[in-house]
Design an enzyme around this catalytic site. Structure first.
Site, PDB file in Angstrom:
ATOM      1  N   TYR A  96       7.371  -1.409  15.312  1.00 14.90           N
ATOM      2  CA  TYR A  96       6.213  -0.845  15.307  1.00 14.90           C
ATOM      3  C   TYR A  96       5.197  -0.739  14.019  1.00 14.90           C
ATOM      4  CZ  TYR A  96       7.221   1.829  10.933  1.00 14.90           C
ATOM      5  OH  TYR A  96       7.922   2.414   9.351  1.00 14.90           O
ATOM      6  N   CYS A  97       3.580  -0.835  14.794  1.00 11.48           N
ATOM      7  CA  CYS A  97       2.927  -0.795  13.288  1.00 11.48           C
ATOM      8  C   CYS A  97       2.441   0.146  13.328  1.00 11.48           C
ATOM      9  CB  CYS A  97       2.068  -1.991  13.588  1.00 11.48           C
ATOM     10  SG  CYS A  97       1.456  -2.172  15.260  1.00 11.48           S
ATOM     11  N   TRP A  98       0.596   0.262  13.271  1.00  9.47           N
ATOM     12  CA  TRP A  98       0.144   1.465  13.180  1.00  9.47           C
ATOM     13  C   TRP A  98      -0.051   2.295  14.589  1.00  9.47           C
ATOM     14  CZ3 TRP A  98      -1.222   5.036  10.838  1.00  9.47           C
ATOM     15  CH2 TRP A  98      -2.930   5.631  11.257  1.00  9.47           C
TER      16      TRP A  98
END
Length: 351
Positions: A96-98
């Site tokens: 995941y990222c933002w």
């Protein structure tokens, strides 16, 4: 192997199934908060992220994307060489990222192309955060809480630790907050997490508890140090039955000197912390405590802090805020010894 996009709700319910939880955000974002157990494989570090952002604004989006792509490609290669070369084909990372976009998407695509069973968190950290906030509204309602009450230095934290050791379910908010719950409670060199990370820690602790069994928690105010206890949790705590822990005054002084031995060794830090009580106790009283501490009379200062400050404040707060304080389920007296603490814990376990 096809890349699987997974919702935040499904991902959080299945966290234990993933071989790793990989946060592709920058180190500063990761430090602020992350999914439980996550490791940081930044697609862009903080300096690189700033560089790409500047180029986006000052040159053009197209130039920034080229710059970013080159940096991300190099970073992903380094992560794989460092971390993934020994992983088996059935390794199943969650990435995941933002917002679940370009940074995590690039990493997930490469890992998937290798043949790993990659899951990409839909909506990224932002959706995780929303899920945690929602869960903290609902999770506290599931549990039968029992609150350990007792004046400062009575050994509530020690009792929680012993209860956990013998298999009783506990929720240790002070441990999660890296704070011991008073003006003196911040341990030097051990800073508190941010509010978001604290809430993640509380959520992670709550999700592991069995709602069928009681949960023991220490009486706390709305804040542990600088961190706010989730509102629904503090409401449940204040409505819960209480178990009162009693320890004689001199034993409480000794316990605090043992638990806060760093203040005994570092008198000036102790005196600096006492400055926070000037508004409540006045300059003359605090100056007297500081003079006594500098003269080596720390035990005398601790005793006076308990009798003249902490005990009246604590008892007033408990009577006002905790419904079960006046008529506790049980009053447990102990003498400060390990054997007595063990007996107290086993007495609570038997309730």
């Amino acid at each position: 192997m096809p890349l699987v996009t997974i919702s935040a709700a499904d991902a959080l319910a299945r966290l234990a199934e993933f071989g790793a939880v990989i946060d592709a955000r920058s180190p500063s974002e990761f430090a602020e908060d992350r999914l439980p157990g996550a490791i940081n494989w930044p697609s862009l570090n903080d300096a690189e992220r700033a560089l790409v952002g500047t180029e986006y604004k000052q040159v053009s989006p197209f130039a920034a994307r080229k710059r970013g792509a080159a940096l991300v490609a190099r970073n992903i290669a380094a992560h794989i060489e460092r971390e993934a070369m020994d992983k088996p084909k059935d390794w199943t990372p969650l990435v995941y990222c933002w917002r679940g976009g370009q940074r995590s998407g690039a990493l997930a695509t490469v890992l998937s192309a290798i043949g790993f069973r990659v899951h990409l968190l839909d909506g990224g950290y932002r959706e995780y955060r929303r899920a945690v906030i929602a869960a903290l509204e609902e999770l506290p309602l599931r549990f039968d809480l029992r609150v350990i009450c007792g004046t400062t230095g009575s050994g509530k934290s020690r009792l929680l630790q012993r209860l956990a050791e013998i298999g009783v379910q506990v929720l240790d908010l002070e441990m999660l907050a890296n704070h011991r719950g008073s003006v003196l409670g911040l341990v030097p060199g051990n800073p508190q997490p941010g509010q978001k990370q604290f809430e993640s820690r509380v959520w992670d602790a709550l999700r592991r508890l069995d709602p069928v069994r009681p949960v023991i928690v220490e009486s706390e105010s709305k804040k542990v140090g600088d961190l706010r206890v989730p509102e629904k949790l503090i409401e449940r705590m204040r409505a819960a039955p209480c178990i009162r822990l009693d320890l004689p005054l001199e034993a409480r002084v000794q316990l605090l000197i043992e638990d806060y031995d760093f203040f005994v060794r570092d008198t000036e830090t102790f005196c600096q912390r006492l400055d926070a009580l000037r508004v409540l106790r006045g300059h003359e009283v605090v100056n007297g405590w500081q003079e006594a501490a500098r003269a080596g009379r720390t035990r005398e200062v601790v005793r006076d802090l308990l009798v003249s400050h902490y005990d009246p404040v604590y008892l007033q707060s408990m009577k006002r805020n905790f419904a079960g304080f006046a008529q506790p389920l049980r009053v447990i007296a102990w003498d400060g010894s390990a054997a007595s603490l063990d007996a107290a814990a086993r007495g609570i376990a038997a309730l």
